[in-house]
Design a protein around this motif. Sequence first.
Motif, PDB file in Angstrom:
ATOM      1  N   VAL A  31      16.684  19.371  29.930  1.00 36.27           N
ATOM      2  CA  VAL A  31      16.583  20.396  28.903  1.00 36.27           C
ATOM      3  C   VAL A  31      16.660  21.775  29.566  1.00 36.27           C
ATOM      4  CG1 VAL A  31      15.171  21.354  27.027  1.00 36.27           C
ATOM      5  CG2 VAL A  31      15.129  18.883  27.491  1.00 36.27           C
ATOM      6  N   GLN A  32      17.514  22.625  29.025  1.00 36.06           N
ATOM      7  CA  GLN A  32      17.685  23.947  29.627  1.00 36.06           C
ATOM      8  C   GLN A  32      16.630  24.912  29.091  1.00 36.06           C
ATOM      9  OE1 GLN A  32      21.707  25.134  30.142  1.00 36.06           O
ATOM     10  NE2 GLN A  32      21.239  27.325  30.179  1.00 36.06           N
ATOM     11  N   VAL A  33      16.089  25.747  29.981  1.00 41.65           N
ATOM     12  CA  VAL A  33      15.088  26.740  29.585  1.00 41.65           C
ATOM     13  C   VAL A  33      15.780  27.926  28.915  1.00 41.65           C
ATOM     14  CG1 VAL A  33      13.198  28.233  30.326  1.00 41.65           C
ATOM     15  CG2 VAL A  33      13.618  26.062  31.523  1.00 41.65           C
ATOM     16  N   GLU A  34      15.359  28.231  27.682  1.00 42.03           N
ATOM     17  CA  GLU A  34      15.942  29.343  26.923  1.00 42.03           C
ATOM     18  C   GLU A  34      15.029  30.561  26.978  1.00 42.03           C
ATOM     19  OE1 GLU A  34      19.157  26.907  25.433  1.00 42.03           O
ATOM     20  OE2 GLU A  34      18.862  29.078  25.563  1.00 42.03           O
ATOM     21  N   ASP A  35      15.627  31.715  26.682  1.00 40.19           N
ATOM     22  CA  ASP A  35      14.866  32.952  26.594  1.00 40.19           C
ATOM     23  C   ASP A  35      13.974  32.921  25.363  1.00 40.19           C
ATOM     24  OD1 ASP A  35      15.826  36.347  27.321  1.00 40.19           O
ATOM     25  OD2 ASP A  35      14.005  35.653  26.313  1.00 40.19           O
ATOM     26  N   MET A  36      12.727  33.331  25.550  1.00 46.14           N
ATOM     27  CA  MET A  36      11.756  33.417  24.452  1.00 46.14           C
ATOM     28  C   MET A  36      12.314  34.188  23.256  1.00 46.14           C
ATOM     29  SD  MET A  36       8.875  32.227  23.883  1.00 46.14           S
ATOM     30  CE  MET A  36       7.777  32.441  22.476  1.00 46.14           C
ATOM     31  N   GLU A  37      13.237  35.092  23.508  1.00 45.36           N
ATOM     32  CA  GLU A  37      13.821  35.901  22.432  1.00 45.36           C
ATOM     33  C   GLU A  37      14.543  35.048  21.398  1.00 45.36           C
ATOM     34  OE1 GLU A  37      13.263  39.200  22.016  1.00 45.36           O
ATOM     35  OE2 GLU A  37      11.862  38.646  23.624  1.00 45.36           O
ATOM     36  N   ARG A  38      14.987  33.861  21.832  1.00 42.94           N
ATOM     37  CA  ARG A  38      15.782  33.009  20.933  1.00 42.94           C
ATOM     38  C   ARG A  38      14.914  31.969  20.211  1.00 42.94           C
ATOM     39  NH1 ARG A  38      20.626  30.198  23.449  1.00 42.94           N
ATOM     40  NH2 ARG A  38      21.073  29.988  21.208  1.00 42.94           N
ATOM     41  N   VAL A  39      13.594  32.127  20.240  1.00 36.95           N
ATOM     42  CA  VAL A  39      12.724  31.067  19.731  1.00 36.95           C
ATOM     43  C   VAL A  39      12.956  30.780  18.247  1.00 36.95           C
ATOM     44  CG1 VAL A  39      10.607  32.339  19.059  1.00 36.95           C
ATOM     45  CG2 VAL A  39      10.431  30.076  20.110  1.00 36.95           C
ATOM     46  N   SER A  40      13.080  31.841  17.442  1.00 41.43           N
ATOM     47  CA  SER A  40      13.233  31.627  16.004  1.00 41.43           C
ATOM     48  C   SER A  40      14.521  30.861  15.687  1.00 41.43           C
ATOM     49  CB  SER A  40      13.227  32.988  15.287  1.00 41.43           C
ATOM     50  OG  SER A  40      13.143  32.780  13.914  1.00 41.43           O
ATOM     51  N   GLU A  41      15.597  31.335  16.288  1.00 41.36           N
ATOM     52  CA  GLU A  41      16.912  30.720  16.077  1.00 41.36           C
ATOM     53  C   GLU A  41      16.890  29.235  16.479  1.00 41.36           C
ATOM     54  OE1 GLU A  41      20.985  30.963  18.809  1.00 41.36           O
ATOM     55  OE2 GLU A  41      19.481  32.567  18.893  1.00 41.36           O
ATOM     56  N   ILE A  42      16.328  28.937  17.628  1.00 41.20           N
ATOM     57  CA  ILE A  42      16.384  27.568  18.157  1.00 41.20           C
ATOM     58  C   ILE A  42      15.407  26.623  17.448  1.00 41.20           C
ATOM     59  CG2 ILE A  42      15.890  26.196  20.242  1.00 41.20           C
ATOM     60  CD1 ILE A  42      17.325  28.427  21.825  1.00 41.20           C
ATOM     61  N   VAL A  43      14.239  27.140  17.030  1.00 46.77           N
ATOM     62  CA  VAL A  43      13.297  26.296  16.277  1.00 46.77           C
ATOM     63  C   VAL A  43      13.968  25.814  14.987  1.00 46.77           C
ATOM     64  CG1 VAL A  43      11.180  26.361  14.891  1.00 46.77           C
ATOM     65  CG2 VAL A  43      11.153  27.174  17.251  1.00 46.77           C
ATOM     66  N   HIS A  44      14.706  26.713  14.326  1.00 44.59           N
ATOM     67  CA  HIS A  44      15.418  26.329  13.099  1.00 44.59           C
ATOM     68  C   HIS A  44      16.528  25.342  13.397  1.00 44.59           C
ATOM     69  CE1 HIS A  44      13.736  30.091  11.232  1.00 44.59           C
ATOM     70  NE2 HIS A  44      13.505  29.173  10.314  1.00 44.59           N
ATOM     71  N   GLU A  45      17.369  25.736  14.345  1.00 45.55           N
ATOM     72  CA  GLU A  45      18.551  24.951  14.717  1.00 45.55           C
ATOM     73  C   GLU A  45      18.192  23.520  15.123  1.00 45.55           C
ATOM     74  OE1 GLU A  45      21.010  25.919  18.606  1.00 45.55           O
ATOM     75  OE2 GLU A  45      21.170  27.527  17.094  1.00 45.55           O
ATOM     76  N   ARG A  46      17.099  23.363  15.868  1.00 49.39           N
ATOM     77  CA  ARG A  46      16.756  22.036  16.409  1.00 49.39           C
ATOM     78  C   ARG A  46      15.608  21.373  15.647  1.00 49.39           C
ATOM     79  NH1 ARG A  46      17.287  23.527  22.933  1.00 49.39           N
ATOM     80  NH2 ARG A  46      19.197  24.750  22.653  1.00 49.39           N
TER      81      ARG A  46
END
Lengths: 204, 204
Positions: free
Chosen positions: A125-140
């Motif tokens: 699993v790749q570590v993402e920037d905290m800035e993208r948390v909202s986008e990725i929580v929805h997406e995944r």
Amino acid sequence: SISKATIDRLPLYFRALRNAQEEGLDIISSDELGRRLSITPEQIRKDLTSFGQFGKKGVGYYVNELKKNVSNILGLDNHWNMAIVGVGHLGAALANYQNLGMLGFQLVALFDRKPEVIGTTVNHVQVEDMERVSEIVHERNIKIGVITVPAAFAQDVADRLISAGVKGIWNFAPAKMCVPDDVCIVNEDIFTGLSTLSYHMVHM
Amino acid sequence: SISKATIDRLPLYFRALRNAQEEGLDIISSDELGRRLSITPEQIRKDLTSFGQFGKKGVGYYVNELKKNVSNILGLDNHWNMAIVGVGHLGAALANYQNLGMLGFQLVALFDRKPEVIGTTVNHVQVEDMERVSEIVHERNIKIGVITVPAAFAQDVADRLISAGVKGIWNFAPAKMCVPDDVCIVNEDIFTGLSTLSYHMVHM
Ligand SMILES: NC(=O)c1ccc[n+]([C@@H]2O[C@H](COP(=O)([O-])OP(=O)(O)OC[C@H]3O[C@@H](n4cnc5c(N)ncnc54)[C@H](O)[C@@H]3O)[C@@H](O)[C@H]2O)c1
Ligand SMILES: NC(=O)c1ccc[n+]([C@@H]2O[C@H](COP(=O)([O-])OP(=O)(O)OC[C@H]3O[C@@H](n4cnc5c(N)ncnc54)[C@H](O)[C@@H]3O)[C@@H](O)[C@H]2O)c1
């Protein structure tokens, strides 16, 4: 309705039954189950009856069936997408812990804010920037957030996960946490295991 | 004699009382304590009576005094020298966890067998070669061994710590462990916290 004490024992039942299953046991008596959980056979029978599990009199419980029922009640048959925020020592240890994947908890995202950590890969699993948390929580479709950042940042991280749609928080940071009524939180405190050990060493 | 269920709650009492102390509370009612532990005030009074703690009727318990007594029973007033074996992600996270030092548990040694880890320093403690475990356990009067190595090596590490004189084992490796009768062991399983979260999310 099941008492809190019984609910807290359910994960221990699950673990004991899983061990029994691995040992090849088909049936387990309340005596043996009690030994493995360090509680009385009477308490075992009381617990299991309270969620509709009746053993075979004089014989015991069918291991596979009981494990399946306990797993069901614990919600382990569900598929939970999980994210870990804070990929330091503890976060990386949790990300690598293979057993979690076997129980319906799927690690689908990692977040951090340190540039040298972002972009690295832990357990595929790749570590993402905290800035993208909202986008990725929805997406995944992430429902569970694990918090392993220093105490000072824990509440802010929880707020961000929750506003992004997370419904369960597993918090390891030693901080007092506030969450809305429709969000569950478990505060993990490794200290309790060590103080139990201390108690037993003093009273040996 | 105190029931196992009560013993298992003692660390939670300690934590709740420590929080109350930090909030500046002098007195806490069994109602309030029950709220914080999510158990009934009746159970609180039953637990505390079983180890000789009697509240002031209509008032509650004196926080400092009760915390001191619980700490005493848990053996937290003792000074335990502790070693961690396996300074990977989880071992390093435990070594860095500041709160442990406040509770009578003093990290005095770290062991690993990887050349690149040996000789590094974590939280002011230098990582030693596993080969020196017997010598150092004696020298530093180590009573508690924490096992954070992969499952395949856990039993061997436990055997070495025990033959060196360790009396308590805190094991994180997912392995079935065997120890002599005069040694205490607590098997830490992070899974129980997550399955408790799962239960609550399913039954919200
Ligand atoms: N509950 C327990 O039993 C227990 C045991 C050990 C450690 N801990 C706690 O777990 C936490 C992590 O410990 P550790 O040793 O892994 O710490 P660490 O310093 O190694 O890791 C923390 C990580 O969080 C990241 N981070 C910090 N702020 C962030 C933010 N706002 N958003 C995203 N990422 C952020 C950092 O960049 C770092 O990678 C600490 O709070 C520690 O006290 C708890
Ligand atoms: N119980 C839980 O809830 C939980 C949670 C996470 C991880 N774990 C377990 O904790 C253990 C450590 O996990 P990790 O992610 O830190 O692993 P890791 O691979 O990062 O670290 C293991 C360390 O142990 C060292 N080691 C291996 N064999 C050794 C030996 N014989 N003597 C001394 N040192 C030795 C390695 O060199 C390495 O530094 C694993 O068994 C893992 O399954 C348990």
